[in-house]
Write a protein that holds these residues in place. Sequence first.
Motif, PDB file in Angstrom:
ATOM      1  N   ALA A  98      74.041  35.080  30.256  1.00 27.49           N
ATOM      2  CA  ALA A  98      73.172  33.990  30.928  1.00 27.49           C
ATOM      3  C   ALA A  98      71.813  34.934  31.349  1.00 27.49           C
ATOM      4  N   VAL A  99      72.063  35.947  31.949  1.00 33.03           N
ATOM      5  CA  VAL A  99      71.006  36.681  32.727  1.00 33.03           C
ATOM      6  C   VAL A  99      70.464  37.862  31.710  1.00 33.03           C
ATOM      7  N   ASN A 100      71.158  37.987  30.574  1.00 35.68           N
ATOM      8  CA  ASN A 100      70.579  38.682  29.395  1.00 35.68           C
ATOM      9  C   ASN A 100      69.553  38.043  28.745  1.00 35.68           C
ATOM     10  N   CYS A 133      62.895  39.365  37.256  1.00 39.81           N
ATOM     11  CA  CYS A 133      62.037  39.651  38.755  1.00 39.81           C
ATOM     12  C   CYS A 133      61.066  38.814  38.989  1.00 39.81           C
ATOM     13  N   LEU A 134      61.442  37.538  39.700  1.00 41.91           N
ATOM     14  CA  LEU A 134      60.384  36.705  40.048  1.00 41.91           C
ATOM     15  C   LEU A 134      60.229  36.418  41.728  1.00 41.91           C
ATOM     16  N   SER A 135      61.326  36.154  42.024  1.00 36.98           N
ATOM     17  CA  SER A 135      61.505  35.702  43.577  1.00 36.98           C
ATOM     18  C   SER A 135      60.985  37.106  44.334  1.00 36.98           C
ATOM     19  N   GLU A 136      60.580  36.763  45.550  1.00 35.21           N
ATOM     20  CA  GLU A 136      60.444  37.779  46.544  1.00 35.21           C
ATOM     21  C   GLU A 136      60.889  37.335  48.126  1.00 35.21           C
ATOM     22  N   MET A 245      57.760  30.274  33.851  1.00 33.20           N
ATOM     23  CA  MET A 245      58.113  29.180  33.910  1.00 33.20           C
ATOM     24  C   MET A 245      58.418  28.758  32.547  1.00 33.20           C
ATOM     25  N   GLN A 246      57.780  28.910  31.461  1.00 35.96           N
ATOM     26  CA  GLN A 246      58.376  28.734  29.801  1.00 35.96           C
ATOM     27  C   GLN A 246      59.877  29.181  29.808  1.00 35.96           C
ATOM     28  N   THR A 247      59.991  30.348  30.452  1.00 42.14           N
ATOM     29  CA  THR A 247      61.348  31.094  30.237  1.00 42.14           C
ATOM     30  C   THR A 247      62.419  30.215  31.011  1.00 42.14           C
ATOM     31  N   LEU A 248      61.917  29.626  32.213  1.00 42.48           N
ATOM     32  CA  LEU A 248      62.813  29.034  33.167  1.00 42.48           C
ATOM     33  C   LEU A 248      63.202  27.389  32.447  1.00 42.48           C
ATOM     34  N   ASP A 249      62.232  26.702  31.585  1.00 39.81           N
ATOM     35  CA  ASP A 249      62.452  25.845  30.842  1.00 39.81           C
ATOM     36  C   ASP A 249      63.556  25.745  29.952  1.00 39.81           C
ATOM     37  N   THR A 251      65.971  28.643  30.166  1.00 45.01           N
ATOM     38  CA  THR A 251      67.106  28.877  30.709  1.00 45.01           C
ATOM     39  C   THR A 251      67.815  27.977  31.940  1.00 45.01           C
ATOM     40  N   ARG A 252      67.063  27.167  32.343  1.00 45.06           N
ATOM     41  CA  ARG A 252      67.671  26.223  33.351  1.00 45.06           C
ATOM     42  C   ARG A 252      68.700  25.542  32.527  1.00 45.06           C
ATOM     43  N   VAL A 253      68.731  25.372  31.286  1.00 41.67           N
ATOM     44  CA  VAL A 253      69.815  24.867  30.369  1.00 41.67           C
ATOM     45  C   VAL A 253      71.023  25.649  30.286  1.00 41.67           C
ATOM     46  N   ILE A 371      71.236  26.119  43.381  1.00 42.70           N
ATOM     47  CA  ILE A 371      70.140  26.879  44.266  1.00 42.70           C
ATOM     48  C   ILE A 371      69.375  27.749  43.442  1.00 42.70           C
ATOM     49  N   TYR A 372      70.077  28.533  42.538  1.00 48.17           N
ATOM     50  CA  TYR A 372      69.368  29.484  41.796  1.00 48.17           C
ATOM     51  C   TYR A 372      68.487  28.826  40.599  1.00 48.17           C
ATOM     52  N   GLU A 373      67.558  29.846  39.772  1.00 45.82           N
ATOM     53  CA  GLU A 373      66.690  29.121  38.808  1.00 45.82           C
ATOM     54  C   GLU A 373      65.978  28.071  39.302  1.00 45.82           C
TER      55      GLU A 373
HETATM   56  N1  CAA Z   1      55.304  25.926  31.097  1.00 47.27           N
HETATM   57  C1  CAA Z   1      54.203  26.606  30.997  1.00 47.27           C
HETATM   58  N2  CAA Z   1      53.052  26.574  32.117  1.00 47.27           N
HETATM   59  C2  CAA Z   1      53.582  26.076  33.182  1.00 47.27           C
HETATM   60  C3  CAA Z   1      54.909  25.624  33.401  1.00 47.27           C
HETATM   61  C4  CAA Z   1      55.686  25.398  32.303  1.00 47.27           C
HETATM   62  N3  CAA Z   1      56.673  24.880  32.358  1.00 47.27           N
HETATM   63  N4  CAA Z   1      54.912  24.956  34.738  1.00 47.27           N
HETATM   64  C5  CAA Z   1      53.896  25.582  35.453  1.00 47.27           C
HETATM   65  N5  CAA Z   1      53.121  26.068  34.540  1.00 47.27           N
HETATM   66  C6  CAA Z   1      51.733  26.459  34.666  1.00 47.27           C
HETATM   67  C7  CAA Z   1      50.740  25.335  34.869  1.00 47.27           C
HETATM   68  O1  CAA Z   1      50.274  24.662  33.838  1.00 47.27           O
HETATM   69  C8  CAA Z   1      49.903  25.890  35.840  1.00 47.27           C
HETATM   70  O2  CAA Z   1      48.638  26.282  34.985  1.00 47.27           O
HETATM   71  P1  CAA Z   1      47.215  25.375  35.048  1.00 47.27           P
HETATM   72  O3  CAA Z   1      46.601  25.530  36.369  1.00 47.27           O
HETATM   73  O4  CAA Z   1      46.459  25.828  33.898  1.00 47.27           O
HETATM   74  O5  CAA Z   1      47.869  23.716  34.699  1.00 47.27           O
HETATM   75  C9  CAA Z   1      50.126  27.056  36.354  1.00 47.27           C
HETATM   76  O6  CAA Z   1      51.436  27.417  35.600  1.00 47.27           O
HETATM   77  C10 CAA Z   1      50.653  26.665  37.841  1.00 47.27           C
HETATM   78  O7  CAA Z   1      51.585  25.525  37.808  1.00 47.27           O
HETATM   79  P2  CAA Z   1      51.846  24.731  39.247  1.00 47.27           P
HETATM   80  O8  CAA Z   1      50.492  24.369  39.617  1.00 47.27           O
HETATM   81  O9  CAA Z   1      52.738  23.587  38.540  1.00 47.27           O
HETATM   82  O10 CAA Z   1      52.477  25.852  39.994  1.00 47.27           O
HETATM   83  P3  CAA Z   1      52.934  25.437  41.566  1.00 47.27           P
HETATM   84  O11 CAA Z   1      52.671  26.595  42.434  1.00 47.27           O
HETATM   85  O12 CAA Z   1      52.729  24.020  42.094  1.00 47.27           O
HETATM   86  O13 CAA Z   1      54.595  25.737  41.202  1.00 47.27           O
HETATM   87  C11 CAA Z   1      56.934  25.184  40.958  1.00 47.27           C
HETATM   88  C12 CAA Z   1      55.209  24.965  40.373  1.00 47.27           C
HETATM   89  C13 CAA Z   1      57.455  24.195  39.739  1.00 47.27           C
HETATM   90  C14 CAA Z   1      57.369  24.883  42.255  1.00 47.27           C
HETATM   91  C15 CAA Z   1      57.137  26.508  40.408  1.00 47.27           C
HETATM   92  O14 CAA Z   1      56.654  27.515  41.437  1.00 47.27           O
HETATM   93  C16 CAA Z   1      58.682  26.903  40.390  1.00 47.27           C
HETATM   94  O15 CAA Z   1      59.624  26.483  39.410  1.00 47.27           O
HETATM   95  N6  CAA Z   1      59.412  27.332  41.530  1.00 47.27           N
HETATM   96  C17 CAA Z   1      60.798  27.671  41.631  1.00 47.27           C
HETATM   97  C18 CAA Z   1      60.772  29.089  41.262  1.00 47.27           C
HETATM   98  C19 CAA Z   1      62.151  29.499  40.418  1.00 47.27           C
HETATM   99  O16 CAA Z   1      62.636  28.646  39.682  1.00 47.27           O
HETATM  100  N7  CAA Z   1      62.874  30.673  40.709  1.00 47.27           N
HETATM  101  C20 CAA Z   1      63.905  31.047  40.174  1.00 47.27           C
HETATM  102  C21 CAA Z   1      64.034  32.395  40.436  1.00 47.27           C
HETATM  103  S1  CAA Z   1      65.089  33.177  39.027  1.00 47.27           S
HETATM  104  C22 CAA Z   1      66.551  32.850  39.394  1.00 47.27           C
HETATM  105  O17 CAA Z   1      66.989  32.295  40.285  1.00 47.27           O
HETATM  106  C23 CAA Z   1      67.381  33.805  38.437  1.00 47.27           C
HETATM  107  C24 CAA Z   1      69.045  34.320  38.684  1.00 47.27           C
HETATM  108  O18 CAA Z   1      69.075  34.806  39.755  1.00 47.27           O
HETATM  109  C25 CAA Z   1      69.841  33.918  37.899  1.00 47.27           C
END
Ligand code: CAA
Length: 389
Positions: A98-100, A133-136, A245-249, A251-253, A371-373
């Motif tokens: 998944a994380v790869n 590496c997204l979160s801080e 964000m596109q990536t998460l679209d 990988t949330r799957v 919680i994650y992603e």
């Molecule tokens: N695809 C392409 N572009 C996107 C997008 C998407 N799915 N979602 C947002 N964008 C773009 C928007 O179009 C916007 O650009 P424009 O201003 O040109 O329209 C820009 O990005 C900013 O978007 P938002 O205004 O919607 O941003 P926001 O600050 O309101 O945040 C949010 C939106 C949905 C809350 C987002 O911050 C989010 O998803 N937060 C959660 C983060 C997250 O999922 N973290 C997980 C970390 S990874 C992890 O957990 C891994 C692990 O350990 C396994």
Amino acid sequence: MAKSTGSSEFDLYRPSEEHDMLRDAVRSLAEAKIGPHAAAVDEEARFPQEALDALTASDLHAVHVPEQYGGTGADALATVIVIEEVARVCASSSLIPAVNKLGSLPLILSGSEELKTKYLGPLAKGDAMFSYCLSEPDAGSDAAGMKTRAVRDGDSYVLNGVKRWITNAGVSEYYTVMAVTDPGKRSKGISAFVVEKSDPGVSFGAPEKKLGIKGSPTREVYLDNVRIPADRMIGAEGTGFATAMQTLDHTRVTIAAQALGIAQGALDYAKGYVQERKQFGKPIAEFQGVQFMLADMAMKLEAARQLTYAAAAKSERVDSDLTFFGAAAKCYASDAAMEITTDAVQLLGGYGYTRDYPVERMMRDAKITQIYEGTNQVQRIVMARNLPK
Ligand code: CAA
């Protein structure tokens, strides 16, 4: 109107024979080589090396890597099936494929050919893993509020900051790091980079002491004046947040898949247990109250599976409604997994509450999928902003 064409109607709306064969193969491997270590991996909070070895030997550690970069080029549904079957026996181990995918997808979606060739080859071969590496510490749900800086200096960028909750940190060789290149522009001032573990200035925090997925190391990544060549940027400057964000679209799957697998493992175990366990002179499976619980668990799991597979097909086709479906599948499947694993503990009664049985581990592991992603509250924000037309 779609017409019935003999036997082919049986192939409508179901995984292909290849997908079914892949499931059988991964299930056998997972049961033989990964499941037997799952309890010890959890108990000792150690990396599941046996799982990495078994998955790599069978080319299942990063199945999503396209063939042109040396990978097996599995489609999104096949990737889901691999993750699901590994998670059924060990959630920690399912974070390897998944994380790869999570770590390398920004590169696949937006990277230059040179970067893809350089970094996807070792990933496909099993010589390196990838983290994301997204979160801080102060930027979790508000990912665009990140502080990590990348400053251009001649032919290099110099990175400084702290990334938190990084799955497989320390074990992975490569890291996709999102960092601010233009602080005035919020999400439009964020860029993505490939950072290597061996880059001077990269170090890791102590492993987090977690409730579940204890076999998957979660650590901070420290970037202290890390100087990298400018061509390690993924895509153009300022496009890193959109790529993230596109990536998460997609990988949330895969997190939905993980939730399905954990829930299936718990349901399978509980189903067997209630046939063996006797109270009031008969197996408890003969009580209608127990049957109703199992029926509800199976119904929720199947609803989650159908939504996840539909989302996987959308991920493969990159449909315009993928953002909604990725969030919906992750949210629904993880909530279902939490309910199903909690019910599995309930069906085992006092035994379910002990570490002598696997269902309490599955319940603890299920929690992280909510919680994650992106928390399930964030998924609802994403869904509400992208409601189906
Ligand atoms: N695809 C392409 N572009 C996107 C997008 C998407 N799915 N979602 C947002 N964008 C773009 C928007 O179009 C916007 O650009 P424009 O201003 O040109 O329209 C820009 O990005 C900013 O978007 P938002 O205004 O919607 O941003 P926001 O600050 O309101 O945040 C949010 C939106 C949905 C809350 C987002 O911050 C989010 O998803 N937060 C959660 C983060 C997250 O999922 N973290 C997980 C970390 S990874 C992890 O957990 C891994 C692990 O350990 C396994």
